[in-house]
Write a protein that holds these residues in place. Structure first.
Motif, PDB file in Angstrom:
ATOM      1  N   GLU A 106      -7.212  14.524   7.225  1.00 67.84           N
ATOM      2  CA  GLU A 106      -8.287  14.217   8.173  1.00 67.84           C
ATOM      3  C   GLU A 106      -8.229  12.723   8.477  1.00 67.84           C
ATOM      4  O   GLU A 106      -8.237  11.895   7.564  1.00 67.84           O
ATOM      5  N   TRP A 129      -9.677   9.453  11.015  1.00 70.61           N
ATOM      6  CA  TRP A 129     -10.633   8.910  11.968  1.00 70.61           C
ATOM      7  C   TRP A 129      -9.970   7.740  12.704  1.00 70.61           C
ATOM      8  O   TRP A 129      -9.144   7.018  12.118  1.00 70.61           O
ATOM      9  N   HIS A 154      -4.064  15.396  16.761  1.00 68.66           N
ATOM     10  CA  HIS A 154      -4.593  16.746  16.924  1.00 68.66           C
ATOM     11  C   HIS A 154      -3.586  17.614  17.667  1.00 68.66           C
ATOM     12  O   HIS A 154      -3.560  17.651  18.898  1.00 68.66           O
ATOM     13  N   GLY A 169     -10.757  13.743  12.885  1.00 68.37           N
ATOM     14  CA  GLY A 169     -12.086  14.001  12.327  1.00 68.37           C
ATOM     15  C   GLY A 169     -13.204  13.267  13.026  1.00 68.37           C
ATOM     16  O   GLY A 169     -14.354  13.705  13.002  1.00 68.37           O
ATOM     17  N   GLY A 170     -12.892  12.122  13.651  1.00 68.80           N
ATOM     18  CA  GLY A 170     -13.945  11.364  14.305  1.00 68.80           C
ATOM     19  C   GLY A 170     -13.533   9.941  14.591  1.00 68.80           C
ATOM     20  O   GLY A 170     -12.342   9.603  14.591  1.00 68.80           O
ATOM     21  N   ALA A 175     -16.153   8.340  21.352  1.00 71.43           N
ATOM     22  CA  ALA A 175     -16.221   9.748  20.959  1.00 71.43           C
ATOM     23  C   ALA A 175     -16.321  10.651  22.182  1.00 71.43           C
ATOM     24  O   ALA A 175     -15.662  11.712  22.247  1.00 71.43           O
ATOM     25  N   ARG A 225     -13.767  13.681  23.457  1.00 73.72           N
ATOM     26  CA  ARG A 225     -14.244  15.046  23.720  1.00 73.72           C
ATOM     27  C   ARG A 225     -13.945  15.469  25.157  1.00 73.72           C
ATOM     28  O   ARG A 225     -13.556  16.615  25.407  1.00 73.72           O
ATOM     29  N   PRO A 231     -11.361  17.107  19.443  1.00 73.97           N
ATOM     30  CA  PRO A 231     -12.558  17.169  18.599  1.00 73.97           C
ATOM     31  C   PRO A 231     -12.957  15.775  18.124  1.00 73.97           C
ATOM     32  O   PRO A 231     -12.101  14.910  17.912  1.00 73.97           O
ATOM     33  N   CYS A 232     -14.246  15.568  17.974  1.00 71.79           N
ATOM     34  CA  CYS A 232     -14.716  14.286  17.424  1.00 71.79           C
ATOM     35  C   CYS A 232     -16.081  14.536  16.793  1.00 71.79           C
ATOM     36  O   CYS A 232     -17.126  14.216  17.366  1.00 71.79           O
ATOM     37  N   ASP A 233     -16.061  15.115  15.609  1.00 70.65           N
ATOM     38  CA  ASP A 233     -17.303  15.501  14.945  1.00 70.65           C
ATOM     39  C   ASP A 233     -18.079  14.307  14.399  1.00 70.65           C
ATOM     40  O   ASP A 233     -19.313  14.296  14.431  1.00 70.65           O
ATOM     41  N   VAL A 234     -17.356  13.304  13.889  1.00 73.43           N
ATOM     42  CA  VAL A 234     -18.009  12.188  13.212  1.00 73.43           C
ATOM     43  C   VAL A 234     -18.027  10.954  14.108  1.00 73.43           C
ATOM     44  O   VAL A 234     -17.006  10.598  14.705  1.00 73.43           O
ATOM     45  N   THR A 239     -23.515   9.892  13.829  1.00 69.93           N
ATOM     46  CA  THR A 239     -23.717  10.865  12.750  1.00 69.93           C
ATOM     47  C   THR A 239     -23.910  10.213  11.391  1.00 69.93           C
ATOM     48  O   THR A 239     -24.550  10.800  10.514  1.00 69.93           O
TER      49      THR A 239
END
Length: 380
Positions: A128, A130, A157, A168-169, A201, A205, A210-213, A232
């Motif tokens: 993962e 960032w 990714h 991950g972000g 972020a 997107r 993906p960019c959850d964090v 977050t």
């Protein structure tokens, strides 16, 4: 152990102040509605990190893989290694992940992103990762609007199930906040930090990545932020002890500083108004971070054992094992009478991270005067 049994110089933690600092930051993050991931590079101490976790912190941030390894052994598994990854460190990172550590890595360039993904593919591991965002020109990172942000994201990714990495972000650190000293300026930078990282972020997107964090933070901006929409989690480190640089920034007072160096007066130069201490730069560090700020504390602010500053006095000079204490505005020709040989003092540090790094352990003093010894990590 009690204070008078400690050999000097020694790094002393005031537990009452430390717990108050922890509660203040955690309460602030809870109010803003974000998770808090403290940066444990300041203390590099399991007991301190446990106090932060007990207060509500989720995960930790580290600055070295040695910290990650040590804290993982101590029971911390959600760890962000917040320094740019290079290929030579990937075997250690993989060993941590395969032992069960939820280790996140950081990159800010395409070369590193490709190296992580390739290493992961070759070893059947998915890291993962960032992306570090530069929101203030202070240090590392990709600027939010740079085209290469998307290139890095795509390198991390892939569509195949064995790509070797996953995005991950994003994360950022507004380190330039240390140069400020007004609440308005700090609030403005906190918003710049938030908006820049959130914008990065959103761009990822919008590109289908993906960019959850969305992770932001420094001690000054964490305490100055008015809102954290789109964020977050927040990271901050030096708040746990605070220091004189933070006093000059305006986010604490000397009464909040939880780390000091216990020292002893070992001699005098009466004609110069000096008291000589057994705490030089090997105890205080070479950090002179207050020298460019409003108040220059030399190598540290002397205090009595109850924490009261000796007004007008500073640790004005430091050799390897000798510190020179003086009243810089009004030379004290009676300093030998005021501070006789054998007097014990506390010296508040310019930079808590740097001063803590001079010692293998802390002496943690509770409100009732009892002292416990807490080990501190070293190395990379």
């Amino acid at each position: 152990m009690t204070l008078d049994q400690i050999q000097t110089p020694a790094a002393l933690i005031d537990l009452t102040r430390m717990q108050r600092n922890i509660a203040r930051m955690q309460s602030r993050m809870d109010t803003l509605g974000v998770a808090f991931r403290p940066h444990v590079k300041t203390s590099k101490c399991v007991e301190v990190a446990q106090a932060q976790r007990d207060a509500g912190a989720r995960g930790i941030t580290v600055s070295t893989l040695k910290e990650a390894e040590q804290f993982f052994v101590a029971g911390f598994s959600d760890i962000l290694y917040a320094v740019g990854m290079v290929a030579s460190k990937l075997p250690r990172a993989m060993a941590l992940r395969r032992a069960g550590c939820d280790l996140k890595l950081v990159v800010d360039n395409l070369e590193a992103a490709l190296a992580v993904a390739q290493f992961g593919r070759e070893h059947g591991e998915t890291f993962e990762v960032w992306i570090e965002i530069d929101t203030d020109g202070h240090r590392s990172g990709v600027q939010p609007d740079e085209a290469r942000l998307i290139d890095i994201g795509r390198a991390l990714h892939g569509d195949d199930t064995h790509h070797g990495a996953r995005l991950g972000g994003v994360m950022t650190h507004a380190g330039s906040s240390y140069d400020l000293n007004t609440s308005d300026a700090l609030a403005k930078l906190a918003e710049q930090e938030r908006a820049g990282c959130v914008h990065a972020a959103e761009r990822l997107r919008d590109a289908g990545l993906p960019c959850d964090v969305v992770s932001v933070g420094s001690t000054p901006t964490a305490l100055a932020a008015q809102h954290l929409d789109g964020v977050t989690e927040v990271r901050a480190g030096v708040y746990v002890f605070f220091d004189l640089v933070m006093c000059n920034v305006g986010v604490c007072t000397t009464g909040d500083l939880a780390l000091s160096v216990l020292t002893t007066v070992i001699g005098h130069q009466v004609d110069k108004g000096w008291a000589i201490l057994d705490a030089g730069w090997m105890a205080m560090s070479r950090d002179r971070g207050t020298s460019k700020q409003t108040n220059d504390y030399g190598y540290g602010q002397p205090c009595t054992l109850n924490g009261a500053p000796l007004d007008g006095y500073v640790l004005m000079g430091a050799n390897q094992e000798h510190g020179i204490l003086a009243n810089v505005d009004h030379p004290d020709r009676d300093i030998a009478a005021h501070l006789p040989v054998g007097t014990r003092l506390l010296i508040l540090p310019n930079h808590a991270c740097a001063t803590g790094a001079q010692f293998p352990a802390y002496h943690a003093r509770s409100e009732d005067g009892e002292v416990a010894v807490w080990d501190r990590f070293y190395g990379w």
